[in-house]
Write an enzyme that holds these catalytic residues in place. Structure first.
Site, short mmCIF file in Angstrom:
data_model
loop_
_atom_site.label_atom_id
_atom_site.label_comp_id
_atom_site.label_asym_id
_atom_site.label_seq_id
_atom_site.Cartn_x
_atom_site.Cartn_y
_atom_site.Cartn_z
N HIS A 1 60.70 6.16 36.22
CA HIS A 1 59.71 5.16 36.60
C HIS A 1 60.26 3.80 36.22
CE1 HIS A 1 55.55 4.57 38.01
NE2 HIS A 1 55.63 3.43 37.33
N ASP B 1 43.92 5.23 36.68
CA ASP B 1 45.01 4.28 36.95
C ASP B 1 44.90 3.75 38.37
OD1 ASP B 1 47.43 2.86 36.20
OD2 ASP B 1 48.41 4.11 37.68
N ARG C 1 44.02 -4.77 38.05
CA ARG C 1 44.96 -5.64 37.31
C ARG C 1 45.78 -6.48 38.27
NH1 ARG C 1 48.64 -1.68 34.88
NH2 ARG C 1 49.82 -3.47 34.19
N SER D 1 49.35 2.76 31.96
CA SER D 1 49.43 3.00 33.40
C SER D 1 50.63 3.90 33.72
CB SER D 1 49.57 1.64 34.11
OG SER D 1 49.96 1.81 35.44
N LYS E 1 50.44 8.40 34.32
CA LYS E 1 50.92 9.04 35.57
C LYS E 1 52.02 10.05 35.27
CE LYS E 1 51.82 5.14 37.97
NZ LYS E 1 51.13 4.00 37.38
N1 URA Z 1 54.33 0.48 36.93
C1 URA Z 1 53.14 1.11 36.75
O1 URA Z 1 52.94 2.21 37.22
N2 URA Z 1 52.19 0.46 36.06
C2 URA Z 1 52.36 -0.75 35.53
O2 URA Z 1 51.46 -1.26 34.90
C3 URA Z 1 53.60 -1.39 35.71
C4 URA Z 1 54.59 -0.75 36.42
#
Ligand code: URA
Length: 412
Positions: A83, A162, A169, A184, A188
């Site tokens: 990620h 999220d 956000r 966040s 995930k």
């Molecule tokens: N990627 C995400 O999934 N969430 C964030 O807050 C920032 C980057």
């Protein structure tokens, strides 16, 4: 039962929230009993006051528990993912997910939409006509068995908290908050029930964290949550002062990803993809590079697109499917060396062109963005384009040009 205004006030005044309070808050926000305006105030209070490590862990777990966890069959291959904290032109997931699936691994990736000025995998993939993230539990597992990779988004079922908080956000100035980013991302990734995770933590003008020390702190916080939850978590700190590759904008980035999956692609994108893949893969970098060069990763990507209802026949002409009416070359003011191609300014220009959102309900314009983005340090002749802007209207083009003025192609 929590009293939401008091909870917001306590965070606003720098107090610490308990596990139970965060759990109830996230449950209430997810089921709609806590409205967006209270969640926005909460997010802004967290933005200014931060959270302790304990609170961040509790918020992450509350968000993870807001939907179901993925379960994988016993004895299935290692589950891995990467990620990114987000950048401009960051299309790595489009290349890396199918590449890793060439190995004996499962990649059940839950991605995000554009956030702030940074682009998102979901928006990029949705520029492929028909492509859908709406897979149910059984379909995800069947696709992992068959292909080793599934691309998913947050849904009412997977990380619903999220899904809502991320969108909120994005449009309320609450993106650059370390605890909110950690919760966040890690909620995930924890839902995916992973064995190994690599994080691309970016710093620079086009990243959520502007400086390397900030990115180091974010990385440490992300890794702490991952390790505590039993996921082997590593990270790379990577600069985001100029865009990755030569494109920024949804369909334009799909086209560059296709080129990369077909063995071409810009060197910075290829090497970052390999750097990240190496962290979670079981095979060597040489083997990974070979899968990019010999078409194995490309065939996996085509199979992934087809499996998720996308029209793979248009992949090689995606910029014709989505073609902006105006393509404007921005000329270099003088001959010499390019001093900067500011990622932040290019990201803001892309959002102004319609590649990102100003309100959570805004549609994305898949066609717009920048292509042919030159790199800092390159030699350029006066009048040669430093980049091309793809715009829907003259007024959007003018706004984007204003944002780029003085921030790209500075010549000495
Ligand atoms: N990627 C995400 O999934 N969430 C964030 O807050 C920032 C980057």
């Amino acid at each position: 039962m929590i009293h939401v205004p008091s909870l917001i006030e306590r965070k606003r005044d720098g107090g610490e929230l308990t596990e139970l309070e965060l759990d109830e808050f996230i449950r209430g926000y997810t089921d709609g009993s806590i409205p967006d305006y209270q969640a926005s105030a909460f997010a802004m209070a967290v933005y200014f006051r931060g959270m302790s490590d304990l609170e961040t862990g509790h918020l992450t777990q509350a968000m993870m528990r807001s939907g179901r966890m993925m379960t994988h069959r016993p004895g299935s291959p290692p589950k891995v993912d990467k990620h990114s904290t987000g950048g401009i032109g960051d299309k790595v997931t489009l290349v890396l997910a199918p590449l890793l699936a060439c190995d004996d691994l499962w990649i059940p990736t839950i991605a995000g939409r554009g956030l702030g000025i940074t682009g998102g995998t979901l928006d990029k993939m949705e520029s492929i006509p028909g492509f859908s993230f709406a897979l149910n539990e059984a379909e995800v597992e069947a696709q992992l068995e068959r292909l080793g990779v599934a691309m998913l988004g947050q849904t009412d079922d997977l990380c619903p908290a999220d899904k809502k908080l991320y969108a909120l956000r994005d449009v309320t100035g609450c993106v650059q908050s370390q605890p909110l980013i950690v919760a966040s991302i890690m909620s995930k990734k924890l839902v995916e029930s992973l064995d190994r995770l690599v994080l691309d933590v970016k710093f620079g003008s086009g990243a959520l964290m502007q400086t390397r020390p900030q990115a180091e702190l974010l990385a440490a916080a992300l890794v702490a949550v991952g390790e505590e939850m039993g996921v082997q978590t590593t990270y790379l700190l990577t600069p985001m002062d100029e865009p990755l590759g030569h494109t920024a904008g949804n369909a334009l980035e799909v086209a560059e990803s296709v080129a990369t999956l077909q063995g071409g692609g810009p060197p910075d994108l290829v090497s970052l993809t390999l750097d990240l893949a190496e962290q979670v893969s079981t095979v060597s970098r040489v083997q990974l590079a070979k899968w990019l060069e010999d078409g194995t990763a490309w065939r996996k990507f085509v199979a992934l697109v087809e499996a998720q209802q996308g029209d793979a026949t248009v992949l090689e002409k995606i910029t014709k499917v989505h073609r902006a009416p105006i393509i404007h070359a921005l000329p270099a003011a003088a001959s010499g060396r390019i001093l900067k191609m500011d990622a932040g300014a290019i990201g803001r220009a892309c959002v102004a062109l319609g590649a990102g959102r100003a309100k959570s309900t805004d549609p994305i314009d898949f066609a717009v963005g920048c292509s042919g983005i030159r790199k800092a340090g390159e030699q350029i002749e006066k009048g040669e384009p430093v980049l091309y802007l793809h715009a829907r209207s003259e007024s959007q083009l003018a706004t984007a040009l204003g944002l780029l003025n003085g921030n790209v192609g500075t010549i000495r």
